[in-house]
Design an enzyme around this catalytic site. Structure first.
Site, PDB file in Angstrom:
ATOM      1  N   ASP A 169      24.729  12.794  -0.215  1.00 28.80           N
ATOM      2  CA  ASP A 169      23.848  11.629  -0.045  1.00 28.80           C
ATOM      3  C   ASP A 169      22.997  11.800   1.225  1.00 28.80           C
ATOM      4  O   ASP A 169      22.736  10.837   1.959  1.00 28.80           O
ATOM      5  CB  ASP A 169      24.644  10.319  -0.003  1.00 28.80           C
ATOM      6  CG  ASP A 169      23.747   9.101  -0.189  1.00 28.80           C
ATOM      7  OD1 ASP A 169      22.547   9.280  -0.495  1.00 28.80           O
ATOM      8  OD2 ASP A 169      24.235   7.969  -0.039  1.00 28.80           O
ATOM      9  N   PRO A 215      19.758   2.197   6.133  1.00 25.18           N
ATOM     10  CA  PRO A 215      21.010   2.861   5.783  1.00 25.18           C
ATOM     11  C   PRO A 215      20.783   4.318   5.373  1.00 25.18           C
ATOM     12  O   PRO A 215      19.810   4.612   4.681  1.00 25.18           O
ATOM     13  CB  PRO A 215      21.524   2.038   4.599  1.00 25.18           C
ATOM     14  CG  PRO A 215      20.317   1.410   3.996  1.00 25.18           C
ATOM     15  CD  PRO A 215      19.319   1.229   5.116  1.00 25.18           C
ATOM     16  N   GLY A 216      21.662   5.199   5.814  1.00 28.05           N
ATOM     17  CA  GLY A 216      21.590   6.592   5.389  1.00 28.05           C
ATOM     18  C   GLY A 216      21.849   7.540   6.542  1.00 28.05           C
ATOM     19  O   GLY A 216      21.557   7.232   7.695  1.00 28.05           O
ATOM     20  N   HIS A 248      24.664   3.852  -8.664  1.00 31.94           N
ATOM     21  CA  HIS A 248      24.909   3.369  -7.301  1.00 31.94           C
ATOM     22  C   HIS A 248      25.549   2.002  -7.506  1.00 31.94           C
ATOM     23  O   HIS A 248      24.854   1.039  -7.829  1.00 31.94           O
ATOM     24  CB  HIS A 248      23.557   3.292  -6.575  1.00 31.94           C
ATOM     25  CG  HIS A 248      23.578   2.589  -5.266  1.00 31.94           C
ATOM     26  ND1 HIS A 248      23.196   3.192  -4.096  1.00 31.94           N
ATOM     27  CD2 HIS A 248      23.905   1.314  -4.931  1.00 31.94           C
ATOM     28  CE1 HIS A 248      23.294   2.319  -3.094  1.00 31.94           C
ATOM     29  NE2 HIS A 248      23.718   1.175  -3.585  1.00 31.94           N
ATOM     30  N   HIS A 299      18.376  13.032  -0.754  1.00 29.74           N
ATOM     31  CA  HIS A 299      17.083  12.340  -0.736  1.00 29.74           C
ATOM     32  C   HIS A 299      16.131  13.205   0.082  1.00 29.74           C
ATOM     33  O   HIS A 299      16.292  13.305   1.294  1.00 29.74           O
ATOM     34  CB  HIS A 299      17.217  10.966  -0.073  1.00 29.74           C
ATOM     35  CG  HIS A 299      18.150  10.042  -0.795  1.00 29.74           C
ATOM     36  ND1 HIS A 299      17.725   9.136  -1.736  1.00 29.74           N
ATOM     37  CD2 HIS A 299      19.497   9.896  -0.741  1.00 29.74           C
ATOM     38  CE1 HIS A 299      18.766   8.461  -2.215  1.00 29.74           C
ATOM     39  NE2 HIS A 299      19.858   8.903  -1.624  1.00 29.74           N
ATOM     40  N   LEU A 300      15.175  13.825  -0.578  1.00 33.54           N
ATOM     41  CA  LEU A 300      14.253  14.697   0.167  1.00 33.54           C
ATOM     42  C   LEU A 300      12.935  14.008   0.514  1.00 33.54           C
ATOM     43  O   LEU A 300      12.058  14.607   1.121  1.00 33.54           O
ATOM     44  CB  LEU A 300      14.026  16.026  -0.562  1.00 33.54           C
ATOM     45  CG  LEU A 300      15.286  16.880  -0.795  1.00 33.54           C
ATOM     46  CD1 LEU A 300      14.923  18.272  -1.290  1.00 33.54           C
ATOM     47  CD2 LEU A 300      16.180  16.968   0.427  1.00 33.54           C
ATOM     48  N   HIS A 303      16.161   9.679   7.887  1.00 37.18           N
ATOM     49  CA  HIS A 303      15.332   8.560   8.342  1.00 37.18           C
ATOM     50  C   HIS A 303      14.811   8.903   9.734  1.00 37.18           C
ATOM     51  O   HIS A 303      15.494   9.580  10.503  1.00 37.18           O
ATOM     52  CB  HIS A 303      16.146   7.263   8.442  1.00 37.18           C
ATOM     53  CG  HIS A 303      16.536   6.682   7.116  1.00 37.18           C
ATOM     54  ND1 HIS A 303      15.615   6.166   6.228  1.00 37.18           N
ATOM     55  CD2 HIS A 303      17.739   6.529   6.528  1.00 37.18           C
ATOM     56  CE1 HIS A 303      16.250   5.727   5.152  1.00 37.18           C
ATOM     57  NE2 HIS A 303      17.546   5.931   5.297  1.00 37.18           N
ATOM     58  N   HIS A 317      23.478  15.016  -4.932  1.00 36.48           N
ATOM     59  CA  HIS A 317      22.910  13.765  -4.410  1.00 36.48           C
ATOM     60  C   HIS A 317      22.283  13.948  -3.031  1.00 36.48           C
ATOM     61  O   HIS A 317      22.971  13.929  -2.018  1.00 36.48           O
ATOM     62  CB  HIS A 317      24.043  12.722  -4.342  1.00 36.48           C
ATOM     63  CG  HIS A 317      23.586  11.341  -4.013  1.00 36.48           C
ATOM     64  ND1 HIS A 317      24.320  10.230  -4.355  1.00 36.48           N
ATOM     65  CD2 HIS A 317      22.489  10.869  -3.369  1.00 36.48           C
ATOM     66  CE1 HIS A 317      23.699   9.143  -3.919  1.00 36.48           C
ATOM     67  NE2 HIS A 317      22.586   9.507  -3.316  1.00 36.48           N
ATOM     68  N   HIS A 365      28.673   8.167  -4.660  1.00 41.64           N
ATOM     69  CA  HIS A 365      29.387   7.777  -3.440  1.00 41.64           C
ATOM     70  C   HIS A 365      30.487   6.720  -3.583  1.00 41.64           C
ATOM     71  O   HIS A 365      30.337   5.586  -3.113  1.00 41.64           O
ATOM     72  CB  HIS A 365      28.408   7.354  -2.337  1.00 41.64           C
ATOM     73  CG  HIS A 365      27.185   6.585  -2.787  1.00 41.64           C
ATOM     74  ND1 HIS A 365      27.253   5.428  -3.523  1.00 41.64           N
ATOM     75  CD2 HIS A 365      25.869   6.817  -2.591  1.00 41.64           C
ATOM     76  CE1 HIS A 365      26.029   4.981  -3.749  1.00 41.64           C
ATOM     77  NE2 HIS A 365      25.178   5.814  -3.201  1.00 41.64           N
TER      78      HIS A 365
END
Ligand code: DOR
Ligand code: ZN
Length: 427
Positions: free
Chosen positions: A303, A321-322, A177, A60-61, A307, A58, A230
């Site tokens: 995860d 969020p992140g 999710h 995010h690219l 950002h 998990h 998550h």
């Protein structure tokens, strides 16, 4: 045959041995008591710990669409630096990965860059809108192994039922999710004393747990391979335990941040600590820790969510969020489990490499360190203190929640099929 010797290593932190890699074939050629001193390249590894390359289910690219925050290349650099040889990048890009050609492009870019196997996750609904299913069958034929609307929940029960049925027919994993959006509108923090004190709108545990319960029952009745993204609450752990005891085919992940951090961090309203699901309380973190130890939760997944500072260094309510995760996850897992003696390196290999590879049915990742196996490896120095700094990350973004925290375990080198993808000495 071009060879590389990794002499003086401790596989899984156990007895010292020596490993010879056939670089052209990318496999482990021999393992022996004596150092391989006449290899083409010889490395003395100083008794450091050797693990199978890590696998992250998990991340995010951000490519395509937000290449200003991360790209497949910079994300691969961060992955290699964190000890990963394979990552699954989520579909919530722009455009959303909801068609075969987009998934193929992600995979091709990762291969071209060559630092990490970047597996695309396909979305469950078209455009992540939660309305129409994507062509799960077509995408699975172009190699997509996992489908998820991550970032958003598949809230509509009828859509979820259909997704489960299609995923079952095509033998792919559905990753949920879990967040009942009706209960989290405007929520920015865990619903509890801390959010009340800080005047932040709360996100209750039940928003996650009600979806987990529903999905477990759906998986019981309609089958398929269900994976929970998550997991963040004590109640979710109880539900997973119930489901597994019933023989329902569910797996689950926990993030390093939900293991290590709690909503106490929100005191300063620092947007770095905003994440979905939110940081919870100590009892949730403790339950998740126990669940990972006893196998109720299967894997650690980061995860990793880059950002830009324009989206993080703002009022808490407006922060996206992140958090970053790839470059700190091994150190966090070491800090929580290995340092206090709760678990050994075999456990780390299991939850960060073997189990994720098994869940995703990767043939050449998460394999034991044995002759003939692919040389996907990570070398770790368990006693090499370092301090996390966002501006020193290989990631394009710098939103680490561990800013200024000192860790002891450090990745020294990573190899993907015998080729070194990260070398701490050159970094
Ligand atoms: O905190 C999060 N950030 N949670 C998600 O589910 C999505 C992710 C993102 O894409 O930034
Ligand atoms: Zn995510």
């Amino acid at each position: 045959m071009t060879t590389l010797a990794l002499n003086n290593v401790r596989p899984y932190g156990e007895d010292v041995t020596n490993i010879l890699i056939d670089v052209a074939d990318g496999v482990i050629d021999s393992i022996g008591e004596n150092p391989f001193d006449d290899a083409d390249e010889v490395m003395d590894c100083g008794g450091n710990v050797l693990l199978p390359g890590l696998v992250d289910m998990h991340v995010h690219l951000r490519e395509p669409g937000r290449e200003d925050t991360e790209t497949i290349a910079t994300g691969s650099d961060a992955a290699a630096k964190g000890g990963f040889t394979a990552v699954f990048t989520m579909a919530n890009t722009s455009p959303v990965i909801d068609q075969p050609f987009l998934a193929e492009a992600v995979w091709a870019k990762g291969q071209e860059y060559g630092k990490c196997d970047v597996y695309p996750v396909g979305s469950i609904s078209q455009g992540l809108k939660g309305e129409q299913l994507t062509e799960i069958g077509l995408m699975s034929r172009s190699g997509v192994r996992m489908f998820s609307d991550d970032g958003k929940c598949v809230n509509d029960p009828q859509l979820m039922r259909r997704a489960i049925e299609y995923a079952k027919a095509h033998d792919v994993v559905l990753a949920q999710h879990a967040e009942d959006h009706r209960m989290t509108e405007g929520s920015v923090a865990h619903e509890g004393e801390q959010a009340a004190r800080l005047g932040l709108r709360g996100w209750p545990r039940v928003a996650e747990e009600s979806i987990v319960a529903r999905d477990a029952i759906m998986t019981r009745d309609y089958g398929g391979r269900y994976h929970l993204c998550h997991a963040s609450t004590e109640g979710t752990v109880e539900l997973l335990r119930f489901a597994k005891n019933q023989g329902i085919d569910v797996t689950a992940e926990v993030t390093p941040h939900h293991l290590m951090l709690t909503d106490e961090k929100l005191d300063t309203y620092d947007g770095l600590f905003r994440v979905n699901p939110p940081l919870r309380e100590a009892r949730d973190a403790e339950a998740l820790k126990q669940a990972l130890l006893d196998g109720t939760v299967d894997v650690v997944a980061t995860d990793h969510a880059p950002h830009g500072s324009e989206d993080k260094c703002v009022e808490f309510e407006n922060a996206k969020p992140g958090m970053l995760g790839l470059e700190t996850s091994l150190a966090v897992v070491h800090r929580i489990f290995v340092e206090p003696g709760l678990a050994d390196w075999r456990f780390v290999a299991k939850v960060m490499s073997e189990r994720p590879a098994e869940i995703l049915r990767l043939k050449d990742q998460g394999r034991p360190i044995n002759v003939g196996e692919p040389a996907n490896l990570v070398l770790v120095d368990p006693q090499s203190p370092w301090t996390a700094h966002g501006d020193e990350m290989a990631s394009k973004a710098s939103n680490t929640p561990y800013e200024g925290i000192e860790f002891s375990a450090r990745v020294v080198g990573t190899w993907l099929r015998g080729t070194q993808t990260y070398d701490a000495k050159k970094a």
